[in-house]
Design an enzyme around this catalytic site. Structure first.
Site, PDB file in Angstrom:
ATOM      1  N   ASP A 119       4.208 -15.205  25.570  1.00 57.30           N
ATOM      2  CA  ASP A 119       5.463 -15.926  25.714  1.00 57.30           C
ATOM      3  C   ASP A 119       6.292 -15.802  24.441  1.00 57.30           C
ATOM      4  O   ASP A 119       5.759 -15.646  23.342  1.00 57.30           O
ATOM      5  CB  ASP A 119       5.208 -17.419  25.964  1.00 57.30           C
ATOM      6  CG  ASP A 119       4.549 -17.689  27.300  1.00 57.30           C
ATOM      7  OD1 ASP A 119       4.596 -16.804  28.170  1.00 57.30           O
ATOM      8  OD2 ASP A 119       3.983 -18.785  27.455  1.00 57.30           O
ATOM      9  N   TYR A 120       7.586 -15.926  24.594  1.00 58.29           N
ATOM     10  CA  TYR A 120       8.521 -15.956  23.461  1.00 58.29           C
ATOM     11  C   TYR A 120       8.070 -16.975  22.413  1.00 58.29           C
ATOM     12  O   TYR A 120       8.093 -16.717  21.211  1.00 58.29           O
ATOM     13  CB  TYR A 120       9.914 -16.305  23.995  1.00 58.29           C
ATOM     14  CG  TYR A 120      10.938 -16.682  22.962  1.00 58.29           C
ATOM     15  CD1 TYR A 120      11.653 -15.709  22.279  1.00 58.29           C
ATOM     16  CD2 TYR A 120      11.213 -18.023  22.696  1.00 58.29           C
ATOM     17  CE1 TYR A 120      12.609 -16.061  21.338  1.00 58.29           C
ATOM     18  CE2 TYR A 120      12.169 -18.387  21.764  1.00 58.29           C
ATOM     19  CZ  TYR A 120      12.865 -17.401  21.081  1.00 58.29           C
ATOM     20  OH  TYR A 120      13.807 -17.759  20.150  1.00 58.29           O
TER      21      TYR A 120
END
Length: 293
Positions: A119-120
């Site tokens: 994930d970011y």
């Protein structure tokens, strides 16, 4: 920021596709990708790939920053990178933010790609193949669940014993458009299992340091599972919060002002072409203020 915007003056009519190819010394296919991402502009207007241009144009492109090293391990067929928090694994739409893919390809060339993603918001280890074939082979290891991944997380509340969270996860499609990235615990979802082990506890902050081993790989699995047992990760703004708070968090994320999620991909263990690998990443500095002295 490794993306730069540079101005060029075109003295004679030139097809946009050929200009990008010549400036970046890349293939026509790669030049087309830059134009599709709206990275060439004239008079603040996006230039189309078939357009004939003359005069001053501005091109946004990735310029590797050699001082920003993230490669932590290299073998013949792959490398392992330590992704910082709040960086995308792959480029996101038309945005010009740095992505880990840019870093990977600056090291190994344009055929190198991540074999999985983080994930970011999550920092930590990402495995990348140096060629299309090695990337395909490494992706197969993840699909076959032959890669053991462990994470470190700081979570709210006291976790004083190991937990097995076995709750199916559904990624819904017909929900509020602005919250469509949020997964849900649902009997209609796919089987999802997360192992949680306590490492330490800070009673002054009421925060536990956890070692986490996901046995499945659902989107936002660790974040959703921990929130579902009332141990939301520190910095979590999407799960375990009201919808209006989640919307505010997503807006802050778009503005690059979101709080940092305390989740880190700490180790990868796997076998590849007859060799056994176990690669570890140290605990991030951002965790330190939350730990008990």
């Amino acid at each position: 920021m490794p993306f730069v915007e540079e101005e060029f003056e075109i003295l004679k009519p030139t097809k946009a596709l050929f200009l990008v190819r010549d400036v970046l010394k890349c293939s026509l296919k790669e030049a087309q990708r830059h134009l599709d991402k709206q990275r060439l502009k004239q008079n603040q207007q996006t230039v189309r790939k078939s357009q004939i241009i003359q005069g001053v144009v501005r091109l946004i492109y990735f310029k590797p920053n050699e001082k920003q090293e993230k490669l932590v391990f290299e073998a013949k067929d792959f490398g392992v990178f330590d992704k910082p928090a709040q960086i995308y694994t792959h480029p996101k739409g038309y945005f010009y933010h740095e992505s880990l893919l840019d870093c990977i390809q600056s090291h190994f060339g344009k055929n190198a790609h991540p074999a999985h993603r983080l994930d970011y918001e999550t920092s930590g280890l990402v495995l990348a193949g140096k060629t299309l074939q090695s990337t395909k082979d490494l992706k197969a290891l993840f699909m076959q669940k032959k890669v053991k991944k462990t994470y470190l997380a700081l979570a709210h509340g006291l976790v004083d014993k190991s937990i097995i969270i076995n709750k199916p996860i559904l990624t819904p499609q017909n929900i509020q458009k602005d919250l469509r990235i949020r997964s849900q615990i649902s009997p209609l979802g796919k089987p999802s299992i997360t192992l949680v082990e306590p490492l330490s506890y800070n009673p002054f902050l009421d925060i536990s340091l956890l070692k986490i081993t996901p046995l499945t790989g659902r989107t936002h699995q660790i974040r959703l599972h921990l929130s579902s047992v009332d141990h939301r990760i520190v910095g979590e703004g999407l799960y375990g919060v009201a919808d209006e708070n989640a919307r505010e968090y997503l807006q802050l994320k778009r503005e690059n002002n979101a709080p940092t999620l305390m989740l880190h991909a700490a180790s990868l263990e796997f076998e590849f072409k007859g060799a056994h690998y176990k690669i570890a990443s140290p605990m991030p500095e951002r965790f330190m203020p939350f730990l008990k002295d």
